[in-house]
Design a protein around this motif. Sequence first.
Motif, PDB file in Angstrom:
ATOM      1  N   VAL A  74       0.839  -1.210   0.000  1.00 40.81           N
ATOM      2  CA  VAL A  74       0.000   0.000   0.000  1.00 40.81           C
ATOM      3  C   VAL A  74       0.869   1.252   0.000  1.00 40.81           C
ATOM      4  N   ASN A  75       1.939   1.246   0.767  1.00 44.60           N
ATOM      5  CA  ASN A  75       2.831   2.413   0.794  1.00 44.60           C
ATOM      6  C   ASN A  75       3.598   2.574  -0.512  1.00 44.60           C
ATOM      7  N   THR A  76       3.906   1.469  -1.170  1.00 44.68           N
ATOM      8  CA  THR A  76       4.654   1.528  -2.424  1.00 44.68           C
ATOM      9  C   THR A  76       3.754   1.918  -3.603  1.00 44.68           C
ATOM     10  N   TYR A  77       2.540   1.391  -3.624  1.00 45.13           N
ATOM     11  CA  TYR A  77       1.607   1.634  -4.734  1.00 45.13           C
ATOM     12  C   TYR A  77       0.276   2.190  -4.228  1.00 45.13           C
ATOM     13  N   PRO A  78       0.294   3.361  -3.604  1.00 40.18           N
ATOM     14  CA  PRO A  78      -0.955   3.894  -3.036  1.00 40.18           C
ATOM     15  C   PRO A  78      -2.023   4.189  -4.100  1.00 40.18           C
ATOM     16  N   ASP A  79      -1.612   4.608  -5.290  1.00 36.03           N
ATOM     17  CA  ASP A  79      -2.603   4.926  -6.326  1.00 36.03           C
ATOM     18  C   ASP A  79      -3.425   3.697  -6.727  1.00 36.03           C
ATOM     19  N   PHE A  80      -2.823   2.540  -6.620  1.00 36.87           N
ATOM     20  CA  PHE A  80      -3.536   1.316  -6.954  1.00 36.87           C
ATOM     21  C   PHE A  80      -4.431   0.840  -5.801  1.00 36.87           C
ATOM     22  N   PHE A  81      -3.889   0.807  -4.574  1.00 38.81           N
ATOM     23  CA  PHE A  81      -4.592   0.194  -3.450  1.00 38.81           C
ATOM     24  C   PHE A  81      -5.614   1.107  -2.763  1.00 38.81           C
ATOM     25  N   VAL A  82      -5.316   2.388  -2.611  1.00 39.65           N
ATOM     26  CA  VAL A  82      -6.164   3.272  -1.810  1.00 39.65           C
ATOM     27  C   VAL A  82      -7.605   3.337  -2.323  1.00 39.65           C
ATOM     28  N   PRO A  83      -7.863   3.405  -3.633  1.00 33.92           N
ATOM     29  CA  PRO A  83      -9.269   3.415  -4.067  1.00 33.92           C
ATOM     30  C   PRO A  83     -10.053   2.166  -3.628  1.00 33.92           C
ATOM     31  N   TYR A  84      -9.402   1.003  -3.677  1.00 35.70           N
ATOM     32  CA  TYR A  84     -10.069  -0.227  -3.229  1.00 35.70           C
ATOM     33  C   TYR A  84     -10.287  -0.209  -1.720  1.00 35.70           C
ATOM     34  N   LEU A  85      -9.312   0.257  -0.982  1.00 37.87           N
ATOM     35  CA  LEU A  85      -9.448   0.339   0.468  1.00 37.87           C
ATOM     36  C   LEU A  85     -10.560   1.309   0.844  1.00 37.87           C
ATOM     37  N   ASP A  86     -10.651   2.435   0.141  1.00 40.34           N
ATOM     38  CA  ASP A  86     -11.724   3.394   0.406  1.00 40.34           C
ATOM     39  C   ASP A  86     -13.084   2.795   0.068  1.00 40.34           C
ATOM     40  N   ARG A  87     -13.154   2.036  -1.016  1.00 44.37           N
ATOM     41  CA  ARG A  87     -14.424   1.425  -1.420  1.00 44.37           C
ATOM     42  C   ARG A  87     -14.938   0.476  -0.344  1.00 44.37           C
ATOM     43  N   PHE A  88     -14.023  -0.270   0.302  1.00 45.26           N
ATOM     44  CA  PHE A  88     -14.414  -1.211   1.344  1.00 45.26           C
ATOM     45  C   PHE A  88     -14.283  -0.632   2.751  1.00 45.26           C
ATOM     46  N   ASN A  89     -14.012   0.676   2.825  1.00 41.51           N
ATOM     47  CA  ASN A  89     -13.927   1.387   4.108  1.00 41.51           C
ATOM     48  C   ASN A  89     -12.881   0.756   5.040  1.00 41.51           C
ATOM     49  N   ILE A  90     -11.719   0.437   4.492  1.00 39.47           N
ATOM     50  CA  ILE A  90     -10.626  -0.140   5.270  1.00 39.47           C
ATOM     51  C   ILE A  90      -9.550   0.933   5.421  1.00 39.47           C
TER      52      ILE A  90
END
Length: 187
Positions: free
Chosen positions: A16-32
């Motif tokens: 997540v720290n290395t590729y935030p642009d990829f992971f953060v939208p999915y994490l936001d979608r699932f409220n994680i």
Amino acid sequence: GIFLISGLELAFITAVNTYPDFFVPYLDRFNIHNTFFTSPLFYLTGILGLGIFFSRAIGGNTGKLVFAVSFTLAFAEILNSLFGEGFREAQKIGSAGMALFKIILCVLFFRKNFIKGVDKSLKDDALNLIVWGVFSISSLTILVLLFSNSLYSGFTILFYQISLGRMIIEMLGILLIGYGVRKFRIR
């Protein structure tokens, strides 16, 4: 199991720290927004691992019952994660249930061993050292969990002092477990 989960959690944080642009939208979608979503895996491996360990250490019909109860509790943890407390926040029921399960397992082990009599020194018996370590960690954990909300809201400094004392005793418990595992491996 715990080391594997910790490694997966560390790999997830790194990704997540290395590729935030990829992971953060999915994490936001699932409220994680933290790594609490891994806690059900921690509870499941803990319940099943301890159930298997203590079912073999206790043996007999009680050991078979411990084995069956551990799978029932694992199923209850899955239900709690899906429909109860969820997996996005810390699980108070899961933590208290795990600590209570550990205490009950330790008491069953002590009852079996001390009724039949101890034939060697407790400091030389690897299983007793491991179980005393688990018992010391769990007994204080459940007390802090039961009173944590009222202590934190009314007596914050006392809460942190008790938590510090609990952590020190947990470290001693972990040392007992480590020493017991070392003694067990030497045999």
